[in-house]
Scaffold this motif. Structure first.
Motif, PDB file in Angstrom:
ATOM      1  N   LEU A   1       5.831  -0.010   1.784  1.00  0.00           N
ATOM      2  CA  LEU A   1       4.566   0.704   1.592  1.00  0.00           C
ATOM      3  C   LEU A   1       3.660  -0.047   0.611  1.00  0.00           C
ATOM      4  O   LEU A   1       2.448  -0.189   0.841  1.00  0.00           O
TER       5      LEU A   1
ATOM      6  N   ASP B   1      -0.206  -2.554   1.648  1.00  0.00           N
ATOM      7  CA  ASP B   1      -1.570  -2.281   1.191  1.00  0.00           C
ATOM      8  C   ASP B   1      -2.381  -3.584   1.226  1.00  0.00           C
ATOM      9  O   ASP B   1      -2.040  -4.574   0.572  1.00  0.00           O
TER      10      ASP B   1
ATOM     11  N   SER C   1      11.118  -1.374   7.937  1.00  0.00           N
ATOM     12  CA  SER C   1      10.020  -0.474   7.564  1.00  0.00           C
ATOM     13  C   SER C   1       8.670  -1.174   7.666  1.00  0.00           C
ATOM     14  O   SER C   1       7.678  -0.566   8.088  1.00  0.00           O
TER      15      SER C   1
ATOM     16  N   LEU D   1       5.719   0.220   9.981  1.00  0.00           N
ATOM     17  CA  LEU D   1       4.427   0.596   9.397  1.00  0.00           C
ATOM     18  C   LEU D   1       3.279  -0.108  10.100  1.00  0.00           C
ATOM     19  O   LEU D   1       2.218   0.490  10.345  1.00  0.00           O
TER      20      LEU D   1
ATOM     21  N   MET E   1      -3.926   7.420  10.368  1.00  0.00           N
ATOM     22  CA  MET E   1      -4.050   7.625   8.917  1.00  0.00           C
ATOM     23  C   MET E   1      -5.501   7.890   8.524  1.00  0.00           C
ATOM     24  O   MET E   1      -5.780   8.681   7.614  1.00  0.00           O
TER      25      MET E   1
ATOM     26  N   ARG F   1      -3.674  10.277  -0.274  1.00  0.00           N
ATOM     27  CA  ARG F   1      -2.854   9.147   0.135  1.00  0.00           C
ATOM     28  C   ARG F   1      -1.372   9.535   0.144  1.00  0.00           C
ATOM     29  O   ARG F   1      -0.617   9.145   1.033  1.00  0.00           O
ATOM     30  N   PHE F   2      -0.946  10.300  -0.879  1.00  0.00           N
ATOM     31  CA  PHE F   2       0.456  10.735  -0.937  1.00  0.00           C
ATOM     32  C   PHE F   2       0.785  11.665   0.228  1.00  0.00           C
ATOM     33  O   PHE F   2       1.851  11.544   0.859  1.00  0.00           O
TER      34      PHE F   2
ATOM     35  N   THR G   1      -0.678  11.807   3.130  1.00  0.00           N
ATOM     36  CA  THR G   1      -0.681  11.021   4.362  1.00  0.00           C
ATOM     37  C   THR G   1       0.643  10.283   4.536  1.00  0.00           C
ATOM     38  O   THR G   1       1.208  10.233   5.631  1.00  0.00           O
ATOM     39  N   THR G   2       1.144   9.753   3.423  1.00  0.00           N
ATOM     40  CA  THR G   2       2.409   9.025   3.482  1.00  0.00           C
ATOM     41  C   THR G   2       3.564   9.945   3.832  1.00  0.00           C
ATOM     42  O   THR G   2       4.407   9.626   4.679  1.00  0.00           O
TER      43      THR G   2
ATOM     44  N   VAL H   1       2.854   9.334   7.860  1.00  0.00           N
ATOM     45  CA  VAL H   1       3.468   8.014   8.003  1.00  0.00           C
ATOM     46  C   VAL H   1       4.993   8.122   8.109  1.00  0.00           C
ATOM     47  O   VAL H   1       5.610   7.519   8.997  1.00  0.00           O
ATOM     48  N   THR H   2       5.601   8.892   7.202  1.00  0.00           N
ATOM     49  CA  THR H   2       7.070   8.958   7.178  1.00  0.00           C
ATOM     50  C   THR H   2       7.648   9.516   8.473  1.00  0.00           C
ATOM     51  O   THR H   2       8.588   8.938   9.033  1.00  0.00           O
TER      52      THR H   2
END
Length: 526
Positions: free
Chosen positions: A320, A324, A400, A404, A412, A422-423, A425-426, A430-431
């Motif tokens: 992760l 970025d 991963s 991703l 996203m 952002r947290f 969304t993750t 995403v997870t």
């Protein structure tokens, strides 16, 4: 206008190179079969004989004609699946119903021969021979034939455990420096091979008459000694000619031995026998063994789940961070993080075992602490998990990162438009999408770590061990415990180890099925 001529149908001819290749391959199969079948018959390897004959027949039937086109492609994979997977499973299950182990590997006849051989003693008038060891089978396990040269007369004799010592015609052997160097139909073992087979040769006694036999002494000498024990095949008894004691067959534990008049075991040797469900009964009813099995099983679960969870969390977190686009030098960081994955596992484990040394290890020296990493059961378990984390997170990082990058960016972006942080969304977008891709790999990683023998044996050797305990150490998982039972210091017990292996196989299958059942829930995410 004239009608077109009908197409001319020509029979497709097989090219000459293809025919030659087919002839060479089938000829090679025939040659290998003709060479191995007599050896398997001699060594009574009936199961492998059946596999060899059936495979040869199948190859000739499938590849000698133009028929069975699908079979030409299916046979190789099916054959190797049967030989390297199904057959070992069948053998393991079969051995789990026997007493196969140290002192019980051969037949009853071999056990009797071993007992008689160990009773041969040298006397003052013993005749000595120059010995050459020969075989028509395996150079380590035999069967062996002794070729003996009398240095006084130059006469050559030969014999084995079943054949009495007898003269050999000079035309059948080649003698150099009073030693047989060649023998018709036999392979003469070199000095190195004799040393490798020395333990088996110590069990060889070539009969001379009812009261004497030839015994091996050293690498190239043999003597005629007096036999203190005799075997009566009709009565199935062994008699001591000095004391007159008679030993009969009796059951001790779950195996038959030759016992004295009090029913006590007289000799250590026994023979391969079917003991039924005795090994499984011992596994589940013996409180000591059952307790060790359950303790090893519990730690195996903790080790496998902990290894998967720690490596995945670390790998996912790093993936992760390095996913970025605002981070500069991402390629360099990714290359550095992959370095542990490039080091061979057995080297890494041996290096880390030195790091954990209490007095001179890198960890204690650098941090200025005095932790007994490998001497304390709890700290040893932590050391195993930490080492497995260092070795396993690069794999999870690669997986991963790929998962991703496969997630569409608009997903996203839509989450952020809807107001997700952002947290959030993750965690919520995403997870779940990433788990859809990596869940089968997590199951595979769990199965691998459930039987990760190298991580335990090379790092801690299963220790630390309690005083007097040799079956299971503080960090032994089930597979390393099975290894210790089969090859441990307390003596090999392949039959019981096979029973534990079958139980482990069933447990692994059940756990894998449960995991796949839970991971199927992720299919609804898409």
């Amino acid at each position: 206008m004239s009608s077109p001529l009908p197409p001319v149908h020509r029979e497709r001819s097989t090219s000459i190179p293809a025919v030659l290749v087919r002839i060479i391959v089938l000829g090679a199969v025939l040659a290998v079969t003709a060479f191995t079948v007599p050896l398997m018959i001699q060594q009574q390897q009936w199961m492998w004989l059946a596999v060899m004959v059936l495979a040869a027949i199948a190859i000739f039937v499938i590849y000698s004609t133009k028929r069975f086109i699908p079979g030409k492609y299916l046979f190789p994979g099916t054959f190797f699946l049967a030989v390297f997977l199904i057959t070992p499973i069948i053998l393991t299950v079969g051995y789990s119903f026997t007493n196969y182990g140290d002192g019980t590997r051969g037949t009853k006849e071999q056990a009797v021969n071993s007992i008689i051989a160990n009773s041969v003693v040298q006397t003052d008038d013993s005749t000595w021979y120059n010995m050459s060891v020969a075989t028509q089978g395996d150079p380590v396990e035999g069967p062996f034939t002794l070729f003996l040269v009398d240095p006084a007369t130059g006469t050559v004799y030969s014999g084995d455990e079943e054949t009495e010592l007898a003269p050999v015609p000079s035309a059948d052997v080649t003698v150099e420096n009073d030693y047989v160097t060649e023998a018709s139909g036999y392979t003469i073992l070199e000095a190195r091979e004799v040393n490798d087979a020395y333990n088996a040769l110590q069990e060889v006694a070539v009969p001379v008459d009812e009261n004497s036999a030839v015994r091996v002494q050293g690498a190239n000498q043999a003597y005629v000694g007096t036999t203190l024990l005799t075997y009566d095949e009709a009565a199935d008894t062994i008699t001591d000619t000095q004391t007159g004691a008679v030993y009969t067959v009796g059951t001790v534990g779950d195996s038959e031995y030759f016992v004295n008049e009090n029913g006590e075991r007289a000799f250590s040797q026994s023979w391969l026998q079917n003991v039924g469900w005795s090994n499984y009964q011992r596994l589940f009813t013996d409180s000591n063994i059952a307790g060790q099995f359950l303790a090893a099983f519990a730690w195996t679960l903790v080790f496998a789940l902990g290894s998967v969870a720690l490596t995945f969390v670390a790998g996912f977190a790093l993936a992760l961070i390095l996913n970025d686009e605002r981070l500069k030098g991402r390629r360099l960081y990714r290359s550095i993080l992959l370095m542990p994955y490039a080091v061979p596992g057995f080297i890494a484990l041996l290096v880390w075992s030195n790091f954990y040394n209490q007095d001179f290890g890198l960890i204690n020296t650098t941090l200025g602490i005095n932790v007994n990493w490998l001497g304390d059961p709890t700290m040893a378990k932590i050391a195993v998990l930490l080492t497995n984390l260092w070795m396993g997170f690069p794999y999870m990082f690669i997986v991963s990162t790929g998962a991703l990058q496969a997630i569409p960016g608009d997903v996203m972006e839509a989450a952020r438009i809807d107001g997700a942080s952002r947290f959030q969304t993750t965690v919520k977008v995403v997870t779940p999408l990433l788990l859809v891709a990596v869940a089968p790999l997590l199951v595979a990683s769990f199965a691998f770590n459930f039987n990760n023998f190298n991580a335990i044996e090379l790092l801690t050797e299963g220790g630390p061990f309690l005083p007097g305990e040799y079956t299971r150490g503080g960090t032994d998982i089930l597979i390393s415990m099975i290894y210790r039972i089969a090859f441990g210091g307390s003596g090999a017990d392949f039959g019981f180890a096979s029973a534990v292996s079958v139980a482990l196989f069933a447990l692994t299958g059940v756990l894998a099925a449960i995991q796949f059942r839970f991971t199927s829930v992720l299919e609804d995410v898409n």
